[in-house]
Design a protein around this motif. Structure first.
Motif, PDB file in Angstrom:
ATOM      1  N   LEU A 160     -26.998   5.597  -5.360  1.00 24.87           N
ATOM      2  CA  LEU A 160     -27.140   5.189  -6.755  1.00 24.87           C
ATOM      3  C   LEU A 160     -28.333   4.263  -6.963  1.00 24.87           C
ATOM      4  CD1 LEU A 160     -23.433   4.583  -7.805  1.00 24.87           C
ATOM      5  CD2 LEU A 160     -24.874   6.558  -8.285  1.00 24.87           C
ATOM      6  N   THR A 161     -28.831   3.648  -5.916  1.00 30.91           N
ATOM      7  CA  THR A 161     -30.028   2.813  -6.050  1.00 30.91           C
ATOM      8  C   THR A 161     -31.301   3.643  -6.139  1.00 30.91           C
ATOM      9  OG1 THR A 161     -30.279   2.590  -3.656  1.00 30.91           O
ATOM     10  CG2 THR A 161     -28.892   0.965  -4.775  1.00 30.91           C
ATOM     11  N   LEU A 162     -31.235   4.920  -5.789  1.00 29.02           N
ATOM     12  CA  LEU A 162     -32.402   5.804  -5.869  1.00 29.02           C
ATOM     13  C   LEU A 162     -32.373   6.685  -7.112  1.00 29.02           C
ATOM     14  CD1 LEU A 162     -32.638   6.920  -2.130  1.00 29.02           C
ATOM     15  CD2 LEU A 162     -33.978   5.165  -3.290  1.00 29.02           C
ATOM     16  N   ALA A 163     -31.203   7.219  -7.470  1.00 33.87           N
ATOM     17  CA  ALA A 163     -31.091   8.091  -8.638  1.00 33.87           C
ATOM     18  C   ALA A 163     -29.630   8.189  -9.029  1.00 33.87           C
ATOM     19  CB  ALA A 163     -31.654   9.489  -8.353  1.00 33.87           C
ATOM     20  N   MET A 164     -29.407   8.463 -10.297  1.00 32.69           N
ATOM     21  CA  MET A 164     -28.054   8.680 -10.798  1.00 32.69           C
ATOM     22  C   MET A 164     -27.583  10.076 -10.407  1.00 32.69           C
ATOM     23  SD  MET A 164     -26.764   6.080 -12.442  1.00 32.69           S
ATOM     24  CE  MET A 164     -25.636   6.697 -13.686  1.00 32.69           C
ATOM     25  N   PRO A 165     -26.269  10.316 -10.401  1.00 31.88           N
ATOM     26  CA  PRO A 165     -25.775  11.663 -10.062  1.00 31.88           C
ATOM     27  C   PRO A 165     -26.303  12.724 -11.020  1.00 31.88           C
ATOM     28  CG  PRO A 165     -23.988  10.060  -9.979  1.00 31.88           C
ATOM     29  CD  PRO A 165     -25.172   9.350 -10.570  1.00 31.88           C
ATOM     30  N   ARG A 166     -26.669  13.856 -10.433  1.00 25.66           N
ATOM     31  CA  ARG A 166     -27.160  15.032 -11.172  1.00 25.66           C
ATOM     32  C   ARG A 166     -28.477  14.759 -11.911  1.00 25.66           C
ATOM     33  NH1 ARG A 166     -21.735  14.908 -11.711  1.00 25.66           N
ATOM     34  NH2 ARG A 166     -21.900  13.699 -13.615  1.00 25.66           N
ATOM     35  N   TRP A 167     -29.214  13.746 -11.466  1.00 22.74           N
ATOM     36  CA  TRP A 167     -30.539  13.509 -12.019  1.00 22.74           C
ATOM     37  C   TRP A 167     -31.590  14.145 -11.130  1.00 22.74           C
ATOM     38  CZ3 TRP A 167     -31.679   8.033 -14.379  1.00 22.74           C
ATOM     39  CH2 TRP A 167     -30.881   7.850 -15.501  1.00 22.74           C
ATOM     40  N   LEU A 168     -32.673  14.584 -11.752  1.00 22.42           N
ATOM     41  CA  LEU A 168     -33.783  15.168 -11.004  1.00 22.42           C
ATOM     42  C   LEU A 168     -34.885  14.154 -10.736  1.00 22.42           C
ATOM     43  CD1 LEU A 168     -34.697  17.866  -9.794  1.00 22.42           C
ATOM     44  CD2 LEU A 168     -35.816  18.384 -11.960  1.00 22.42           C
ATOM     45  N   ILE A 169     -34.807  12.964 -11.326  1.00 23.95           N
ATOM     46  CA  ILE A 169     -35.825  11.935 -11.150  1.00 23.95           C
ATOM     47  C   ILE A 169     -35.164  10.667 -10.629  1.00 23.95           C
ATOM     48  CG2 ILE A 169     -37.308  12.862 -12.964  1.00 23.95           C
ATOM     49  CD1 ILE A 169     -36.269  10.651 -14.805  1.00 23.95           C
ATOM     50  N   GLY A 170     -35.956   9.836  -9.972  1.00 22.15           N
ATOM     51  CA  GLY A 170     -35.471   8.563  -9.487  1.00 22.15           C
ATOM     52  C   GLY A 170     -35.573   7.474 -10.541  1.00 22.15           C
ATOM     53  N   TRP A 171     -35.083   6.293 -10.158  1.00 22.65           N
ATOM     54  CA  TRP A 171     -35.101   5.185 -11.099  1.00 22.65           C
ATOM     55  C   TRP A 171     -36.525   4.760 -11.424  1.00 22.65           C
ATOM     56  CZ3 TRP A 171     -31.279   3.941 -14.035  1.00 22.65           C
ATOM     57  CH2 TRP A 171     -29.963   4.100 -13.615  1.00 22.65           C
ATOM     58  N   ASP A 172     -37.460   4.893 -10.492  1.00 20.29           N
ATOM     59  CA  ASP A 172     -38.835   4.480 -10.772  1.00 20.29           C
ATOM     60  C   ASP A 172     -39.477   5.367 -11.836  1.00 20.29           C
ATOM     61  OD1 ASP A 172     -38.731   6.650  -9.135  1.00 20.29           O
ATOM     62  OD2 ASP A 172     -40.268   5.980  -7.731  1.00 20.29           O
ATOM     63  N   VAL A 173     -39.246   6.674 -11.757  1.00 20.58           N
ATOM     64  CA  VAL A 173     -39.770   7.576 -12.788  1.00 20.58           C
ATOM     65  C   VAL A 173     -39.078   7.325 -14.120  1.00 20.58           C
ATOM     66  CG1 VAL A 173     -40.179   9.994 -13.384  1.00 20.58           C
ATOM     67  CG2 VAL A 173     -40.275   9.266 -11.004  1.00 20.58           C
ATOM     68  N   PHE A 174     -37.781   7.043 -14.068  1.00 18.60           N
ATOM     69  CA  PHE A 174     -37.017   6.777 -15.284  1.00 18.60           C
ATOM     70  C   PHE A 174     -37.545   5.538 -16.009  1.00 18.60           C
ATOM     71  CE2 PHE A 174     -33.192   5.004 -17.391  1.00 18.60           C
ATOM     72  CZ  PHE A 174     -32.886   6.075 -18.212  1.00 18.60           C
ATOM     73  N   CYS A 175     -37.790   4.464 -15.281  1.00 17.25           N
ATOM     74  CA  CYS A 175     -38.333   3.244 -15.887  1.00 17.25           C
ATOM     75  C   CYS A 175     -39.773   3.455 -16.349  1.00 17.25           C
ATOM     76  CB  CYS A 175     -38.256   2.095 -14.893  1.00 17.25           C
ATOM     77  SG  CYS A 175     -36.574   1.633 -14.425  1.00 17.25           S
ATOM     78  N   TRP A 176     -40.546   4.243 -15.601  1.00 21.85           N
ATOM     79  CA  TRP A 176     -41.918   4.555 -16.010  1.00 21.85           C
ATOM     80  C   TRP A 176     -41.922   5.272 -17.359  1.00 21.85           C
ATOM     81  CZ3 TRP A 176     -44.849   8.811 -17.162  1.00 21.85           C
ATOM     82  CH2 TRP A 176     -46.226   8.676 -17.094  1.00 21.85           C
ATOM     83  N   LEU A 177     -41.022   6.232 -17.540  1.00 23.32           N
ATOM     84  CA  LEU A 177     -40.948   6.963 -18.808  1.00 23.32           C
ATOM     85  C   LEU A 177     -40.566   6.036 -19.954  1.00 23.32           C
ATOM     86  CD1 LEU A 177     -39.116  10.237 -17.681  1.00 23.32           C
ATOM     87  CD2 LEU A 177     -41.494  10.034 -18.370  1.00 23.32           C
ATOM     88  N   GLY A 178     -39.542   5.197 -19.736  1.00 21.85           N
ATOM     89  CA  GLY A 178     -39.106   4.314 -20.816  1.00 21.85           C
ATOM     90  C   GLY A 178     -40.167   3.306 -21.213  1.00 21.85           C
ATOM     91  N   HIS A 179     -40.909   2.761 -20.241  1.00 18.00           N
ATOM     92  CA  HIS A 179     -41.945   1.780 -20.562  1.00 18.00           C
ATOM     93  C   HIS A 179     -43.091   2.429 -21.321  1.00 18.00           C
ATOM     94  CE1 HIS A 179     -45.602  -0.620 -19.629  1.00 18.00           C
ATOM     95  NE2 HIS A 179     -44.794  -1.616 -19.919  1.00 18.00           N
ATOM     96  N   ARG A 180     -43.530   3.603 -20.888  1.00 19.05           N
ATOM     97  CA  ARG A 180     -44.644   4.267 -21.586  1.00 19.05           C
ATOM     98  C   ARG A 180     -44.245   4.725 -22.987  1.00 19.05           C
ATOM     99  NH1 ARG A 180     -46.093   2.500 -16.658  1.00 19.05           N
ATOM    100  NH2 ARG A 180     -48.212   3.117 -16.100  1.00 19.05           N
TER     101      ARG A 180
END
Length: 446
Positions: A160-180
């Motif tokens: 769970l520290t790398l990605a949520m279940p059934r997600w194709l992206i990690g938390w770093d990509v997720f935060c990158w998308l939200g910030h941009r």
């Protein structure tokens, strides 16, 4: 098309309704056995796929998957759609993938405190900013049959520290998308192009919108977390609150937002169909309760002085001053000036005509300057390059003027008509300098 559709449905009805019921039932795996029912052993995988499947079957064109035949020679009921149709998103393929092996932190069972064993592995691929990753998760279970955790499996906590279940992206990509998206206001196509150009991550626009919606939900949940809000206002003794309504279009619900101006933080928002006092009053009451729970005193209320705001704030917070918003005050005060400014904008637009005709003429000359077939005289490169540069300059001027006349931004202190006049004056002076240079004027500028 309709005939084929009807034939397919008719075949499906005959297949499912015309099959006689077997006298014995399949043994349900993992469930208690009823002694009054007679079961039969489930066929093995070899028996299931031993019969060749006829691709000319009427149901094959629907993309359905057959598993075999039952005791009466009929095809078994369909489990679902084919795998290629049921898969919504594909994992990264054809590139170097780093494998990350994850194990549970505590290898002991939480009930009996005995050593757990690896029951199976779950492998999934995700995108990260550092490259694609293959997560090899070891699923643990307690081997002792008497333990309550014997039938369940436990995933590694680090997954769970790398990605949520059934997600194709990690938390770093997720935060990158939200910030941009929400800090820099990038569009979804721009996000998709940047992910592919910089990180070789290929995602559809639907997937990006799905992740952005989840980001908004998480951000809203964090803003509503009262423990974090209390921590942020631990050293604050008094707050300044404001309330305002945002209506996207006429006829839609108005979103009323309560903000705290000291920390510049949105406390909460609620959509309302009308701006009646009875509907505005619960928002003021909720804001007062939040301030009391935070241990802060409401120093000031600020709004645009609507009748509903004035009445509700006076009834809920009688001893709190209510100030007129400076932006709304200047906007109301400058209404006569803005009307004159709008009239001046219309007059300036009426004088600027023929931009499209100039652009069309330049584009025609550029097309004529393109290389011609053999047999015709070609223009020299020394004369073609300056002409092309001059055409680009003309097109740039046209684009600049079009952007100026379509600009409607500006508050009461800087009316848009005044800004348009200043920008057009700069364009006129720039054109004058270019014309003087073309005529060979060598006067020194002051």
């Amino acid at each position: 098309m309709l005939t084929r559709l009807a034939a397919g449905w008719a075949a499906l009805a005959l297949l499912l309704a015309g099959t006689p019921q077997p006298s014995v039932l399949a043994k349900p795996p993992g469930l208690p056995i009823d002694p009054k029912v007679k079961y039969q052993e489930s066929p093995s995988q070899h028996e299931i796929h031993s019969e060749p499947i006829n691709n000319n079957h009427p149901l094959y064109c629907w993309g359905l998957r057959f598993e075999g035949k039952d005791d009466h020679g009929k095809l078994w009921p369909v489990r679902g759609l084919a795998r290629r149709q049921a898969m919504a998103r594909r994992s990264p393929q054809g590139m170097d993938v780093a494998t990350v092996v994850l194990e549970p932190v505590d290898p002991l069972c939480g009930e009996c405190r005995r050593q757990m064993h690896v029951r199976s592995h779950r492998r999934r691929r995700i995108y990260s900013l550092a490259g694609p990753l293959l997560l090899d998760c070891k699923l643990m279970h307690c081997p002792h049959a008497a333990c309550p955790n014997h039938r369940g499996t436990f995933s590694p906590e680090q997954e769970l520290t790398l990605a949520m279940p059934r997600w194709l992206i990690g938390w770093d990509v997720f935060c990158w998308l939200g910030h941009r998206r929400f800090a820099r206001h990038w569009s979804v196509p721009q996000l998709r192009a940047e992910l592919w150009d910089s990180y070789a991550i290929e995602l559809s626009e639907d997937a990006l919108e799905d992740y952005l919606q989840r980001y908004q939900c998480m951000l809203a949940a964090r803003q509503q977390n009262f423990a974090l809000l209390k921590e942020a206002y631990a050293t604050t003794r008094q707050v300044v609150l404001s309330i305002d309504g945002l209506q996207p279009e006429k006829g839609h619900e108005t979103l009323y937002v309560v903000r705290e101006l000291g920390r510049q933080r949105v406390w909460f928002a609620k959509p309302l169909l009308s701006s009646a006092t009875n509907e505005i009053r619960p928002l003021i009451v909720q804001a007062k309760e939040w301030a009391e729970r935070l241990g802060c005193r409401i120093r000031l209320w600020m709004s645009d002085k609507q009748d509903a705001f004035v009445t509700a704030i006076a009834s809920v917070c009688p001893d709190t001053p209510h100030r007129y918003c400076g932006n709304h005050f200047l906007r109301d005060l400058a209404k006569p000036v803005l009307e004159l400014d709008s009239h001046a904008k219309v007059q300036m637009r009426s004088k600027i005509r023929g931009l499209r005709a100039i652009e069309r003429e330049v584009l025609q000359e550029r097309a004529a300057a393109q290389p011609v077939p053999d047999g015709r005289p070609k223009r020299s490169a020394t004369t073609a390059v300056p002409a092309a540069n001059g055409m680009d300059v003309v097109l740039d001027y046209c684009a600049a003027v079009r952007g100026i006349i379509n600009d409607s931004q500006g508050g009461p202190l800087r009316p848009p008509g005044l800004r348009m006049s200043e920008a057009l004056g700069e364009v006129r002076r720039s054109l004058g300098r270019n014309l003087r240079l073309k005529k060979g004027d060598t006067r020194k500028r002051c």
